[in-house]
Design a protein around this motif. Structure first.
Motif, short mmCIF file in Angstrom:
data_model
loop_
_atom_site.label_atom_id
_atom_site.label_comp_id
_atom_site.label_asym_id
_atom_site.label_seq_id
_atom_site.Cartn_x
_atom_site.Cartn_y
_atom_site.Cartn_z
N ASN A 77 -30.57 29.45 30.17
CA ASN A 77 -32.44 28.50 29.60
C ASN A 77 -32.54 27.82 30.38
OD1 ASN A 77 -34.32 29.70 28.45
ND2 ASN A 77 -33.68 28.27 26.34
N ASN A 78 -33.82 28.09 31.71
CA ASN A 78 -33.65 26.87 32.94
C ASN A 78 -32.51 26.71 33.39
OD1 ASN A 78 -36.30 26.62 32.41
ND2 ASN A 78 -35.25 25.10 30.27
N ARG A 79 -31.72 28.05 33.81
CA ARG A 79 -30.85 27.66 34.99
C ARG A 79 -29.42 27.12 33.91
NH1 ARG A 79 -33.16 27.64 40.80
NH2 ARG A 79 -34.39 29.34 41.04
N LYS A 80 -29.58 27.17 32.90
CA LYS A 80 -28.44 26.28 32.53
C LYS A 80 -27.64 26.80 30.85
CE LYS A 80 -27.22 22.81 34.74
NZ LYS A 80 -26.59 22.42 35.40
N TYR A 81 -26.63 27.14 31.26
CA TYR A 81 -25.62 27.81 30.32
C TYR A 81 -25.64 27.48 28.91
CZ TYR A 81 -26.08 31.84 33.13
OH TYR A 81 -26.03 32.95 34.39
N GLY A 82 -26.05 28.43 27.67
CA GLY A 82 -25.02 27.56 26.36
C GLY A 82 -24.37 28.83 25.68
N TYR A 83 -25.05 27.95 24.34
CA TYR A 83 -24.55 29.53 23.66
C TYR A 83 -24.96 29.79 22.07
CZ TYR A 83 -20.17 29.61 26.26
OH TYR A 83 -19.56 30.07 27.03
N PRO A 134 -27.55 24.56 26.50
CA PRO A 134 -27.67 24.75 27.81
C PRO A 134 -27.15 23.62 28.60
CG PRO A 134 -29.40 26.06 27.12
CD PRO A 134 -28.82 24.77 25.54
N GLN A 135 -26.22 23.85 29.15
CA GLN A 135 -25.51 22.40 29.98
C GLN A 135 -24.15 22.59 31.02
OE1 GLN A 135 -21.99 20.37 27.40
NE2 GLN A 135 -22.86 21.94 26.61
N PHE A 136 -24.31 23.78 30.89
CA PHE A 136 -23.42 24.44 32.41
C PHE A 136 -24.05 25.44 33.47
CE2 PHE A 136 -21.23 24.54 27.88
CZ PHE A 136 -20.35 23.38 28.05
N ASP A 137 -23.61 25.41 34.52
CA ASP A 137 -24.50 25.76 35.12
C ASP A 137 -23.75 27.84 35.20
OD1 ASP A 137 -24.88 23.63 36.81
OD2 ASP A 137 -22.80 23.31 37.95
N ALA A 180 -15.88 28.02 31.54
CA ALA A 180 -17.57 26.92 31.60
C ALA A 180 -17.52 26.53 32.79
CB ALA A 180 -18.27 26.16 30.53
N LYS A 181 -18.56 26.74 33.78
CA LYS A 181 -18.71 26.09 35.43
C LYS A 181 -19.23 24.99 35.27
CE LYS A 181 -19.85 27.59 40.31
NZ LYS A 181 -20.06 28.57 40.95
N ILE A 182 -18.72 24.13 35.90
CA ILE A 182 -20.17 23.02 35.83
C ILE A 182 -19.98 21.71 37.36
CG2 ILE A 182 -18.51 20.43 34.74
CD1 ILE A 182 -21.56 19.94 33.30
N GLU A 183 -21.27 21.67 37.94
CA GLU A 183 -20.90 20.97 39.62
C GLU A 183 -19.37 21.77 40.68
OE1 GLU A 183 -19.90 16.64 39.08
OE2 GLU A 183 -21.55 16.33 38.09
N GLY A 184 -19.46 23.26 40.58
CA GLY A 184 -18.94 23.88 41.77
C GLY A 184 -17.71 23.85 40.95
N LYS A 185 -17.17 23.68 39.82
CA LYS A 185 -15.42 23.72 39.31
C LYS A 185 -15.58 24.21 37.81
CE LYS A 185 -13.46 22.37 42.62
NZ LYS A 185 -12.08 22.86 43.56
N ARG A 186 -14.85 24.73 37.68
CA ARG A 186 -14.18 25.72 36.43
C ARG A 186 -13.15 25.38 35.82
NH1 ARG A 186 -17.31 31.25 37.69
NH2 ARG A 186 -18.10 30.60 39.53
N GLY A 187 -13.37 25.41 34.22
CA GLY A 187 -12.43 24.87 33.37
C GLY A 187 -12.62 25.69 31.86
N PHE A 188 -12.12 25.33 30.45
CA PHE A 188 -12.35 26.02 29.73
C PHE A 188 -12.91 25.02 28.38
CE2 PHE A 188 -9.09 28.41 32.76
CZ PHE A 188 -9.73 30.08 32.24
N LYS A 194 -16.87 21.19 23.53
CA LYS A 194 -15.52 20.84 24.52
C LYS A 194 -15.28 20.75 25.76
CE LYS A 194 -12.31 17.38 23.91
NZ LYS A 194 -11.49 16.50 22.22
N TYR A 195 -14.93 20.23 26.99
CA TYR A 195 -13.73 20.66 27.74
C TYR A 195 -12.70 20.73 27.36
CZ TYR A 195 -16.39 22.30 31.92
OH TYR A 195 -16.99 23.29 32.46
N ILE A 196 -11.45 21.53 26.85
CA ILE A 196 -9.80 21.41 26.68
C ILE A 196 -9.21 21.09 28.21
CG2 ILE A 196 -8.02 22.61 25.77
CD1 ILE A 196 -10.62 21.44 23.38
N ILE A 197 -9.87 22.19 28.61
CA ILE A 197 -8.65 22.65 30.61
C ILE A 197 -10.13 22.04 31.18
CG2 ILE A 197 -7.69 23.58 31.81
CD1 ILE A 197 -6.80 25.90 29.63
N ASP A 198 -9.93 20.92 31.72
CA ASP A 198 -10.90 20.26 32.84
C ASP A 198 -11.42 21.22 33.39
OD1 ASP A 198 -11.39 17.23 31.25
OD2 ASP A 198 -9.13 16.67 32.70
N PRO A 199 -12.74 20.71 34.14
CA PRO A 199 -13.23 21.55 35.14
C PRO A 199 -12.50 21.25 36.65
CG PRO A 199 -14.77 20.36 34.72
CD PRO A 199 -13.62 20.51 33.63
N ILE A 200 -11.13 21.80 37.02
CA ILE A 200 -10.64 21.79 38.83
C ILE A 200 -10.71 22.94 39.04
CG2 ILE A 200 -9.13 19.12 37.05
CD1 ILE A 200 -7.16 20.79 37.01
#
Length: 347
Positions: free
Chosen positions: A39-45, A56-59, A71-79, A85-91
């Protein structure tokens, strides 16, 4: 060689666009009952009722697999977990979904594997790494493919010009270039079980693999068993994998041929009459009657159960299918149930 493309066009009528653009969220993977939406270029569930459970909060975000979703945010991906909640940081620069407890990740140009705590268990050292399947992962080093186990040990050295994942105990591999090379099948020790004789081939599914004898223009497709014996002789101009007891086939050329479905003995289950079609999933398959027509859904008898109205369809997974009506600029996408009712629509 560029990274081998795993996803292949399954039928005519714009499905290549569907694979790469519409289904970038990986809806065909394992599903936990949560569905990624944009929604509006942000992903949620959303859940199966259409309720937004992760705002919706993820790219970018994918379907959950083994309890986590990337899930991707600011060009990096994590889980993330099912609370968002990020369990594995988007690095990481790129990641693949968890399978067999491990996920392939890429950073600084190399791939390796992490576990669900985020610990690197197989060092980032490979040119390309793919998802574990049946305890084995396909690896590409330079222009050659091989396979490793879950400790990172090479069990089949990189030696193939092309290869795909193990399915039902066998993997299809190729020796030679894309035009003149031949496909065969190996077991998990690397022994060549079925000789290099097929001009094209797919994975085993429900005990059979669809293979082509002859070139792309004039060759014919049939189905073999794990002994390499033809159980359905090469007679189709195109044939796809058996799923839920039926396989999509085409009679005639790519431009003018028609798609239908056969049963496991090669008998016609749904007459070839469609301009395009897809595998059955949860008892339904999306089909298209004409080049400029819309997509709808049929059951295994060929009865239309959801009318022709969608510009882009997708398979049903856990009771829902992602569809789009209209263009990307002005249309609406969302999830429908098996009556064709929208449970969620993009705004």
């Amino acid at each position: 060689m560029l990274e081998m493309k795993l996803k292949r066009t399954l039928y005519r009528g714009g499905f290549l666009l569907l694979i790469f653009l519409f289904l970038g969220t990986g809806i065909f993977a394992q599903n936990s009952g949560l569905f990624p939406v944009s929604n509006n270029r942000k992903y949620g569930y959303i859940d199966k009722t259409g309720k937004m459970v992760i705002k919706p909060q993820f790219d970018y975000a994918t379907v959950f697999s083994e309890g986590l979703a990337h899930a991707k945010i600011e060009g990096k991906r994590g889980f993330i977990d099912k609370t968002g909640k990020y369990i594995i940081d988007p690095i990481y620069d790129k990641v693949r979904n968890f399978s067999d407890g491990l996920a392939a990740v890429k950073s600084k140009g190399k791939w390796g594997f992490i576990d669900k705590t985020g610990k690197v268990v197989i060092e980032l050292q490979f040119d390309y790494a793919y998802t574990f399947s049946e305890g084995i992962a396909r690896i590409q080093q330079g222009e050659q493919f091989g396979f490793i186990d879950q400790t990172g040990k090479w069990i089949i050295k990189a030696q193939y010009d092309a290869a795909f994942d193990f399915k039902e105990g066998l993997a299809r591999v190729k020796q030679g270039d894309w035009k003149t090379g031949k496909w065969g099948y190996i077991n998990k020790t690397g022994a060549l079980i079925l000789e290099y004789r097929y001009d094209d081939s797919f994975d085993f599914s429900e005990g059979k693999a669809n293979v082509r004898m002859g070139n792309e223009q004039t060759g014919k497709w049939g189905f073999i068993d794990k002994n390499g014996e033809f159980v359905i002789e090469p007679m189709f101009d195109r044939a796809f994998t058996f799923i839920e007891g039926l396989a999509l086939i085409r009679i005639g050329s790519f431009k003018t041929g028609k798609y239908g479905y056969i049963d496991t003995k090669g008998g016609i289950a749904v007459n070839p009459q469609y301009y395009g079609g897809h595998h059955f999933s949860e008892g339904l398959a999306c089909v298209k009657e004409t080049k400029d027509g819309k997509w709808g859904y049929i059951d295994k008898t060929g009865k239309v159960v959801i009318g022709f109205q969608y510009d882009i369809p997708a398979d049903f997974e856990h009771g829902l299918a992602k569809v789009r009506i209209g263009t990307y600029k002005s249309g609406v996408s969302g999830f429908i149930d098996k009556t064709g009712k929208f449970v969620w629509q993009s705004s």
